[in-house]
Enzyme design. Structure first.
Site, short mmCIF file in Angstrom:
data_model
loop_
_atom_site.label_atom_id
_atom_site.label_comp_id
_atom_site.label_asym_id
_atom_site.label_seq_id
_atom_site.Cartn_x
_atom_site.Cartn_y
_atom_site.Cartn_z
N LYS A 114 2.88 -43.64 -29.65
CA LYS A 114 3.90 -43.99 -28.66
C LYS A 114 3.86 -43.06 -27.45
CE LYS A 114 7.26 -46.68 -31.19
NZ LYS A 114 8.65 -46.81 -31.62
N LYS A 196 -2.51 -57.44 -36.00
CA LYS A 196 -1.22 -57.92 -36.46
C LYS A 196 -0.55 -58.80 -35.40
CE LYS A 196 2.67 -55.56 -38.09
NZ LYS A 196 3.39 -54.32 -38.41
N LYS A 199 4.59 -59.44 -30.54
CA LYS A 199 4.99 -60.08 -29.28
C LYS A 199 4.55 -59.28 -28.07
CE LYS A 199 9.67 -58.38 -29.75
NZ LYS A 199 9.70 -58.19 -31.19
#
Ligand code: TRP
Length: 331
Positions: A114, A196, A199
């Site tokens: 992140k 995976k 969105k």
């Protein structure tokens, strides 16, 4: 009195859930409600480790609440509330921060990922995120935590923190176990079946949102990437077809064997259409219920307020113990 084991889990409000979230996690949340005492939260405190636009954030959080109920989280069986409504989450997180080492947090792969992705906002919350997650779980003395691959390391750290705290103060916090669901599909992107379903995929055809209309769903499945064998079978290397089989299984409750048999001798076109229709049939009532719930804000409020009240009572018991053991002056 209550012999059921307690489960805690939470999900971040980051926009509408995908079929991947549903088949991978939420279907299990729903199933677990009968066997366990389930405590579920919308992890809005976690979500602000990434900058949020207030109006969208508020909307996303409420939509997540509604979709969880629409998927079958039953407020008569389980608790479902906003993490920020139970202030003990933030309080215990602070305390646990003081029992968590910088070194441990630096090793978290999600932090590394992140901070690479949000290089202009590597805030301290992003770093201490696992301490808040540990607080979520330990506040309720949860026995079990269902976690996917991406949260395993955080749960491991939670166990370490609890063990460390107990090592100093005695048995205060229950050390939770990971809950590995018996089934739980890992749904991959329809366009790139080795990654995976997400969105954040730049290609919208890669994912199905729970609120997608029937024709959108069918269209996306028609465009799903397959292979050139033209044989519906579950086999290594056939990532696209394997994924479609998994989705069909999740949507219909049939087994892989039954599915393979059903489509023996049929082409991929027929199979893709059948998968699309099965998913659309599964999601239609969810979408309908979701829209009804969103139109009934009073009901939603009643659900999350009541749940938060009950959650707070449980959380307070833990906090009282923790404060006392640490040595804070009693009020
Ligand atoms: N961090 C989790 C995620 O992003 C969400 C979460 C917050 C959670 N608190 C939790 C999951 C406690 C399990 C238990 O997916």
């Amino acid at each position: 009195m209550d012999e059921k084991k307690r489960i805690f889990s939470a999900i971040q409000p980051t926009g509408m859930m995908t079929l991947g979230n549903y088949a991978g996690a939420i279907q299990n949340w729903v199933k677990m409600q009968d066997e366990y005492e389930c405590i579920y939260a919308v992890a809005d405190l976690h979500a602000i480790t990434v900058r949020q636009v207030p109006a969208d954030f508020r909307k996303n959080a409420m939509q997540l609440m509604a979709i969880l109920l629409a998927c079958g989280i039953d407020p008569d069986k389980s608790l479902l509330f906003f993490q920020s409504h139970v202030h003990q989450h933030a309080e215990l997180a602070w305390i646990l921060n003081c029992y968590t080492q910088m070194g441990e947090l630096s090793r978290m792969t999600q932090f590394k990922d992140k901070s690479a992705k949000h290089a202009n906002n590597i805030n301290a919350g992003l770093f201490t995120y696992p301490a808040l997650m540990a607080a979520d779980i330990l506040l309720y003395q949860a026995d079990l935590v269902p976690v996917g691959e991406d949260q395993k390391q955080h749960l491991e750290l939670c166990r370490d923190i609890a063990g460390r705290f107990n090592g100093i103060y005695g048995d205060v916090l229950k050390v939770p176990e990971p809950y590995i669901p018996k089934v739980g599909a890992r749904i991959m992107s329809l366009q790139n079946p080795t990654s995976k379903m997400s969105k954040s995929d730049t290609n919208v055809n890669g994912y199905i949102l729970l609120t997608d209309e029937t024709d959108t769903i069918i269209r996306k499945f028609k465009r799903a990437v397959t292979d050139s064998d033209a044989k519906v079978e579950f086999k290594e290397g056939k990532d696209g077809i394997n994924n479609l089989i998994s989705i069909y299984v999740a949507a219909t409750g049939k087994t892989v064997e039954e599915t393979v048999k059903e489509f023996d001798g049929k082409g991929y076109g027929d199979f893709k259409l059948a998968v699309g229709e099965a998913v659309a049939d599964m999601l239609a009532p969810v979408t309908k219920k979701y829209n009804d719930l969103l139109a009934n804000k009073d009901y939603l409020m009643q659900v999350y307020t009541k749940s938060a009240e009950i959650a707070e009572k449980i959380a307070m018991r833990t906090m009282r113990k923790v404060y006392k053991k640490i040595g804070f002056t009693e009020k």
